[in-house]
Design an enzyme around this catalytic site. Sequence first.
Site, PDB file in Angstrom:
ATOM      1  CE  LYS A   1      38.584  39.066  40.593  1.00 40.18           C
ATOM      2  NZ  LYS A   1      37.740  39.853  39.694  1.00 40.18           N
TER       3      LYS A   1
ATOM      4  CD  GLN B   1      35.696  38.821  36.758  1.00 41.06           C
ATOM      5  OE1 GLN B   1      35.820  38.992  37.975  1.00 41.06           O
ATOM      6  NE2 GLN B   1      36.670  39.089  35.913  1.00 41.06           N
TER       7      GLN B   1
ATOM      8  CG  ASP C   1      35.526  45.117  41.166  1.00 39.86           C
ATOM      9  OD1 ASP C   1      36.733  44.834  41.272  1.00 39.86           O
ATOM     10  OD2 ASP C   1      34.694  44.420  40.574  1.00 39.86           O
TER      11      ASP C   1
HETATM   12  N1  GUN Z   1      37.482  41.882  34.791  1.00 37.25           N
HETATM   13  C1  GUN Z   1      38.822  42.046  34.642  1.00 37.25           C
HETATM   14  N2  GUN Z   1      39.349  42.632  35.740  1.00 37.25           N
HETATM   15  C2  GUN Z   1      38.316  42.848  36.600  1.00 37.25           C
HETATM   16  C3  GUN Z   1      38.233  43.402  37.901  1.00 37.25           C
HETATM   17  O1  GUN Z   1      39.232  43.842  38.502  1.00 37.25           O
HETATM   18  N3  GUN Z   1      36.993  43.430  38.453  1.00 37.25           N
HETATM   19  C4  GUN Z   1      35.892  42.962  37.803  1.00 37.25           C
HETATM   20  N4  GUN Z   1      34.715  43.047  38.421  1.00 37.25           N
HETATM   21  N5  GUN Z   1      35.937  42.438  36.594  1.00 37.25           N
HETATM   22  C5  GUN Z   1      37.149  42.374  35.995  1.00 37.25           C
END
Ligand code: GUN
Length: 282
Positions: free
Chosen positions: A50, A94, A117
């Site tokens: 990311k 996350q 998100d």
């Molecule tokens: N952990 C696994 N997928 C995601 C996601 O799309 N966003 C976040 N914040 N954590 C994750």
Amino acid sequence: MSTVILDGKATAKAIRRELKKEISTLDYTPTLAVILVGKDPASTVYVSSKEKACKWAGLKSINHHLDASTDSETLRNLIIKLNNDPTVDGILLQLPLPSHMDEESLLMEIIPEKDVDGFHPVNQGKVLLGATKGLIPCTPYGIIELLQRYDINPSGKEAVIVGRSSIVGRPIAALLISLNATVTVCHTKTKDLKFHVSRADLLVIAAGRRNIVDSSWIKKDAVVIDVGIHRLDDGTLTGDIEFDQAHALASAITPVPGGIGPMTIAMLLKNTVLAAKLRRSN
Ligand code: GUN
């Protein structure tokens, strides 16, 4: 008819390129704060992908990597500080968090305007009420965007979703209803999964477990979206379903890797740019 591979990697790249162009015309730099607690190996890889994608597109990412032993109040205070920081447009927490933390209450601490998100009940609620624009949860948003870019219209289709998570199953169900599909959501207590899967024109598998859906059940010429990702003992990555047989039956299918995964990251960037624009237009 030959099966179309829904190339999420190439599509995500095209989206990132479009965003890079758009960002270069702005007189500010959209900024994403990324919070990672602990050193979960998969999360560390996701977060670095990311951050890399942000940098490439010209977004600023500010990384807050906290020790696994951090207490909930410290994390809550960091989120509040980022909520109030006018230079921060988006906040990504996350998941998963360490087991001593309450994920739901900490996620709710992120104000909806910075919830890139799309996990906050306000943003999820808007999707449930029919929104197809705004801060949409990134994985379902990536699925819809991929379908659109391949001219696959869900309208009138029998859409079957396997999995009812709040991150994928529930919001993709709401989005597909808004796009006029007839939607069935299957889960661990569904009585006859084969019956439902075998009548799907559009099948979204987000079970998080391999081989819950047997590829031989897939209806001929169905569109198959596999959200799962698993690492096998020999190191290869695979989705929730066995690909070769599914590919032989489907009219279009996402590969794993290179399907929904890269789309999710591209939509995170898209949401961050949108959050930055919306905050400045208010
Ligand atoms: N952990 C696994 N997928 C995601 C996601 O799309 N966003 C976040 N914040 N954590 C994750």
